[in-house]
Design an enzyme around this catalytic site. Structure first.
Site, PDB file in Angstrom:
ATOM      1  N   TYR A 159     -83.705 -26.107  -6.829  1.00 21.58           N
ATOM      2  CA  TYR A 159     -82.506 -26.769  -6.332  1.00 21.58           C
ATOM      3  C   TYR A 159     -82.188 -26.377  -4.893  1.00 21.58           C
ATOM      4  O   TYR A 159     -82.125 -27.255  -4.022  1.00 21.58           O
ATOM      5  CB  TYR A 159     -81.298 -26.505  -7.248  1.00 21.58           C
ATOM      6  CG  TYR A 159     -80.024 -27.100  -6.700  1.00 21.58           C
ATOM      7  CD1 TYR A 159     -79.047 -26.282  -6.108  1.00 21.58           C
ATOM      8  CD2 TYR A 159     -79.807 -28.474  -6.729  1.00 21.58           C
ATOM      9  CE1 TYR A 159     -77.888 -26.834  -5.575  1.00 21.58           C
ATOM     10  CE2 TYR A 159     -78.651 -29.026  -6.189  1.00 21.58           C
ATOM     11  CZ  TYR A 159     -77.699 -28.192  -5.610  1.00 21.58           C
ATOM     12  OH  TYR A 159     -76.556 -28.730  -5.066  1.00 21.58           O
ATOM     13  N   LYS A 163     -82.383 -28.803  -1.488  1.00 20.40           N
ATOM     14  CA  LYS A 163     -81.215 -29.066  -0.630  1.00 20.40           C
ATOM     15  C   LYS A 163     -81.501 -28.636   0.814  1.00 20.40           C
ATOM     16  O   LYS A 163     -81.111 -29.304   1.760  1.00 20.40           O
ATOM     17  CB  LYS A 163     -79.977 -28.345  -1.161  1.00 20.40           C
ATOM     18  CG  LYS A 163     -79.479 -28.839  -2.501  1.00 20.40           C
ATOM     19  CD  LYS A 163     -79.108 -30.321  -2.525  1.00 20.40           C
ATOM     20  CE  LYS A 163     -77.852 -30.626  -1.748  1.00 20.40           C
ATOM     21  NZ  LYS A 163     -77.473 -32.059  -1.886  1.00 20.40           N
TER      22      LYS A 163
HETATM   23  N1  NAI Z   1     -70.905 -29.337  -7.693  1.00 21.70           N
HETATM   24  C1  NAI Z   1     -70.913 -28.441  -6.732  1.00 21.70           C
HETATM   25  O1  NAI Z   1     -70.354 -27.336  -6.873  1.00 21.70           O
HETATM   26  C2  NAI Z   1     -71.616 -28.740  -5.457  1.00 21.70           C
HETATM   27  C3  NAI Z   1     -72.316 -29.932  -5.243  1.00 21.70           C
HETATM   28  N2  NAI Z   1     -72.939 -30.153  -4.031  1.00 21.70           N
HETATM   29  C4  NAI Z   1     -73.661 -31.401  -3.776  1.00 21.70           C
HETATM   30  O2  NAI Z   1     -72.748 -32.478  -3.938  1.00 21.70           O
HETATM   31  C5  NAI Z   1     -73.437 -33.646  -4.377  1.00 21.70           C
HETATM   32  C6  NAI Z   1     -72.746 -34.205  -5.594  1.00 21.70           C
HETATM   33  O3  NAI Z   1     -72.754 -33.191  -6.566  1.00 21.70           O
HETATM   34  P1  NAI Z   1     -71.897 -33.327  -7.918  1.00 21.70           P
HETATM   35  O4  NAI Z   1     -70.880 -34.392  -7.733  1.00 21.70           O
HETATM   36  O5  NAI Z   1     -71.477 -31.971  -8.312  1.00 21.70           O
HETATM   37  O6  NAI Z   1     -73.022 -33.799  -8.933  1.00 21.70           O
HETATM   38  P2  NAI Z   1     -72.987 -34.953 -10.026  1.00 21.70           P
HETATM   39  O7  NAI Z   1     -74.212 -34.767 -10.849  1.00 21.70           O
HETATM   40  O8  NAI Z   1     -71.664 -35.016 -10.687  1.00 21.70           O
HETATM   41  O9  NAI Z   1     -73.133 -36.286  -9.137  1.00 21.70           O
HETATM   42  C7  NAI Z   1     -74.379 -36.675  -8.622  1.00 21.70           C
HETATM   43  C8  NAI Z   1     -74.450 -38.196  -8.747  1.00 21.70           C
HETATM   44  O10 NAI Z   1     -75.706 -38.615  -8.239  1.00 21.70           O
HETATM   45  C9  NAI Z   1     -76.265 -39.546  -9.143  1.00 21.70           C
HETATM   46  N3  NAI Z   1     -77.728 -39.521  -9.080  1.00 21.70           N
HETATM   47  C10 NAI Z   1     -78.536 -38.520  -9.505  1.00 21.70           C
HETATM   48  N4  NAI Z   1     -79.816 -38.878  -9.338  1.00 21.70           N
HETATM   49  C11 NAI Z   1     -79.809 -40.133  -8.792  1.00 21.70           C
HETATM   50  C12 NAI Z   1     -80.808 -41.040  -8.398  1.00 21.70           C
HETATM   51  N5  NAI Z   1     -82.101 -40.747  -8.544  1.00 21.70           N
HETATM   52  N6  NAI Z   1     -80.434 -42.225  -7.878  1.00 21.70           N
HETATM   53  C13 NAI Z   1     -79.115 -42.551  -7.745  1.00 21.70           C
HETATM   54  N7  NAI Z   1     -78.113 -41.736  -8.111  1.00 21.70           N
HETATM   55  C14 NAI Z   1     -78.477 -40.539  -8.629  1.00 21.70           C
HETATM   56  C15 NAI Z   1     -75.776 -39.129 -10.530  1.00 21.70           C
HETATM   57  O11 NAI Z   1     -75.827 -40.211 -11.444  1.00 21.70           O
HETATM   58  C16 NAI Z   1     -74.373 -38.649 -10.221  1.00 21.70           C
HETATM   59  O12 NAI Z   1     -73.443 -39.688 -10.365  1.00 21.70           O
HETATM   60  C17 NAI Z   1     -74.877 -33.207  -4.636  1.00 21.70           C
HETATM   61  O13 NAI Z   1     -75.698 -33.610  -3.558  1.00 21.70           O
HETATM   62  C18 NAI Z   1     -74.803 -31.689  -4.707  1.00 21.70           C
HETATM   63  O14 NAI Z   1     -76.010 -31.094  -4.282  1.00 21.70           O
HETATM   64  C19 NAI Z   1     -72.892 -29.235  -3.026  1.00 21.70           C
HETATM   65  C20 NAI Z   1     -72.229 -28.048  -3.200  1.00 21.70           C
HETATM   66  C21 NAI Z   1     -71.532 -27.718  -4.417  1.00 21.70           C
HETATM   67  C1  LIG Z   2     -72.764 -16.776 -17.393  1.00 24.39           C
HETATM   68  C2  LIG Z   2     -72.004 -16.082 -16.294  1.00 24.39           C
HETATM   69  C3  LIG Z   2     -72.922 -15.224 -15.452  1.00 24.39           C
HETATM   70  C4  LIG Z   2     -71.258 -17.106 -15.448  1.00 24.39           C
HETATM   71  O1  LIG Z   2     -70.428 -16.457 -14.544  1.00 24.39           O
HETATM   72  C5  LIG Z   2     -72.267 -18.025 -14.713  1.00 24.39           C
HETATM   73  C6  LIG Z   2     -71.575 -18.935 -13.722  1.00 24.39           C
HETATM   74  C7  LIG Z   2     -72.577 -19.947 -13.126  1.00 24.39           C
HETATM   75  C8  LIG Z   2     -72.824 -21.074 -14.122  1.00 24.39           C
HETATM   76  C9  LIG Z   2     -72.024 -20.461 -11.779  1.00 24.39           C
HETATM   77  C10 LIG Z   2     -71.804 -19.262 -10.811  1.00 24.39           C
HETATM   78  C11 LIG Z   2     -72.041 -19.801  -9.397  1.00 24.39           C
HETATM   79  C12 LIG Z   2     -72.224 -21.306  -9.594  1.00 24.39           C
HETATM   80  C13 LIG Z   2     -72.964 -22.068  -8.505  1.00 24.39           C
HETATM   81  C14 LIG Z   2     -72.278 -21.904  -7.130  1.00 24.39           C
HETATM   82  O2  LIG Z   2     -70.946 -22.366  -7.192  1.00 24.39           O
HETATM   83  C15 LIG Z   2     -73.044 -22.654  -6.048  1.00 24.39           C
HETATM   84  C16 LIG Z   2     -73.475 -24.039  -6.417  1.00 24.39           C
HETATM   85  C17 LIG Z   2     -73.704 -24.931  -5.410  1.00 24.39           C
HETATM   86  C18 LIG Z   2     -74.241 -26.236  -5.659  1.00 24.39           C
HETATM   87  O3  LIG Z   2     -74.664 -26.933  -4.741  1.00 24.39           O
HETATM   88  C19 LIG Z   2     -74.371 -26.731  -7.039  1.00 24.39           C
HETATM   89  C20 LIG Z   2     -73.681 -25.862  -8.071  1.00 24.39           C
HETATM   90  C21 LIG Z   2     -73.876 -24.352  -7.817  1.00 24.39           C
HETATM   91  C22 LIG Z   2     -75.357 -24.006  -7.948  1.00 24.39           C
HETATM   92  C23 LIG Z   2     -73.013 -23.574  -8.871  1.00 24.39           C
HETATM   93  C24 LIG Z   2     -73.577 -23.769 -10.295  1.00 24.39           C
HETATM   94  C25 LIG Z   2     -72.892 -22.882 -11.359  1.00 24.39           C
HETATM   95  C26 LIG Z   2     -72.928 -21.405 -10.955  1.00 24.39           C
HETATM   96  C27 LIG Z   2     -74.343 -20.893 -10.910  1.00 24.39           C
END
Ligand code: NAI
Ligand SMILES: CC(C)[C@@H](O)CC[C@@H](C)[C@H]1CC[C@H]2[C@@H]3[C@H](O)CC4=CC(=O)CC[C@]4(C)[C@H]3CC[C@]12C
EC number: 1.1.1.-
Length: 369
Positions: A159, A163
């Protein structure tokens, strides 16, 4: 987008627009982008909620498509003024293969870039991640760092590798000539751990606590700070960056910006309790209840079980060697680069972000009963 953009209604495309972050970006654009004429929502899985958006003044076009299919991406991008690319496989639990993660996150991003170049779309905002920077495989803390902080970004997990490569592609594409002769202007936004309405991991923690009689058990020391940012503020930063990318192309083009707001610096578990506590859960232990080596052993056992069971069933628990390492390594940001470059200020206060998240967890939890 020429000066007539003030009169001209613009076409935005949001990839991944039905995801956790994507939905907030879609709704934020409809609420706060006055230049919007058409909003294209591109996702592999379209949400039923999109239908309710089609009654407003902005034309909302739902496009079911796959970013790994270049022709589908090109068709969706053609005619768009701005692309906000959030689509991605956010998998650190071993649900998808490394090849699939790379195909979606890297090749999918390459397809978006090439579609912009081929069809003449000038502005691309990419949703990157803190994980492009760290935590690294050596467990080095990143303590209230910024975009210029020197840090040894070393990754092995699919992952963060995907990214980091995708972000590099986006930044290197800045300045490329697009169809029509104008330059492509790109930037990448790096959220830390996003929380808020729709965060499935938070919902899973809540349901786990309900199953355990209202108790959660501390696994990570309270001293390990983990950066978190409210989804509404991440969405707002995307909208603002997309808007300002034209006016401030020379400053913003090819730049990365951490996503930040007033969310407090806490351990991952203590931060979650800001929402789960008011929902009736309690975190047991002022310090981890189990020695770290036991957690390492259980995480390794989970990884082994996942590998053994894969031919039969998907076993993907939250605790694995990667999630344990990430949760156990301080990673927080302190920066104002987005404020300096394009006037970003969080739209939601910490108090408002907290209240909105608590209300959502309560609703999500009650639906689990
Ligand atoms: N959730 C988090 O804590 C963080 C997320 N991000 C980034 O933010 C973005 C969105 O993440 P989330 O909303 O958390 O994930 P999510 O899984 O909720 O949303 C991702 C969306 O992309 C769509 N998708 C996946 N594969 C696809 C494909 N092949 N074609 C078209 N659509 C596709 C999914 O259907 C989904 O709706 C990602 O790029 C992720 O890397 C960055 C930092 C933190
Ligand atoms: C089971 C325990 C050790 C529990 O504390 C584990 C938590 C774990 C699931 C989360 C801890 C840190 C998170 C990640 C972090 O916020 C950074 C992220 C960035 C992204 O782009 C996608 C999500 C994630 C990797 C996020 C995922 C969940 C954790 C690993």
């Amino acid at each position: 987008m020429a000066d007539s953009a003030q009169a001209q209604k613009l076409v935005y495309l949001v990839t991944g627009g039905c995801g956790f972050l994507g939905e907030h970006v879609v709704r934020m654009l409809l609420q706060r982008e006055p230049r919007l004429g058409e909003l294209r929502v591109f996702d592999r899985h379209l949400g039923p909620w999109l239908e309710e958006l089609k009654t407003g003044p902005v034309r909302v076009t739902a496009i079911q498509g796959d970013v790994t299919e270049a022709h589908e991406v090109a068709a969706a991008v053609a005619g768009a003024h701005v692309v906000i690319h959030t689509a991605g496989l956010v998998d650190v639990f071993g649900r998808a293969s490394p090849e699939t993660i790379h195909e979606v996150n890297v090749q999918g991003t390459r397809n978006v870039i090439e579609a912009c170049v081929q069809t003449g779309t000038q502005f691309l905002v990419y949703t990157s991640s803190m994980e492009v920077v760290g935590p690294n495989t050596k467990g080095h803390p990143f303590y209230r760092g910024n975009e210029d902080t020197l840090y040894e970004a070393v990754h092995r997990h699919p992952y963060p590798c995907s990214k980091a490569l995708a972000e590099r592609l986006v930044l290197e594409a800045n300045g490329r000539e697009v169809h029509g002769g104008l330059p492509l202007v790109t930037c990448a936004l790096r959220p830390t751990g996003i929380y808020g309405e729709g965060h499935q991991i938070m919902r899973d923690f809540y349901r786990q606590g309900l199953r355990l009689g209202g108790w959660l058990f501390r696994a990570i020391p309270a001293s390990v700070e983990h950066g978190r940012v409210y989804v509404g503020n991440v969405a707002w930063m995307h909208v603002l960056a997309a808007r300002e990318l034209e006016r401030r192309a020379a400053l913003m083009g090819g730049q990365v910006y951490f996503c930040y707001d007033g969310s407090p610096y806490k351990s991952y578990e203590d931060f979650n309790m800001e929402f789960l506590g008011p929902c009736g859960l309690q975190l047991v232990g002022a310090r981890p209840l189990l020695p770290y080596w036991v957690l390492v052993f259980v995480a390794a056992l989970n990884a082994l079980l996942q590998w053994l069971l894969r031919p039969l069933v998907l076993y993907a628990p939250l605790l694995n060697p990667y999630t344990l390492a990430v949760a156990n390594t301080t990673f927080t940001v302190s920066t104002d680069k987005a404020q300096r470059h394009f006037g970003y200020e969080p739209l939601f206060s910490w108090e408002d972000s907290r209240t909105r998240t608590i209300l959502w967890v309560q609703a999500a939890g009650s639906s689990a009963q």
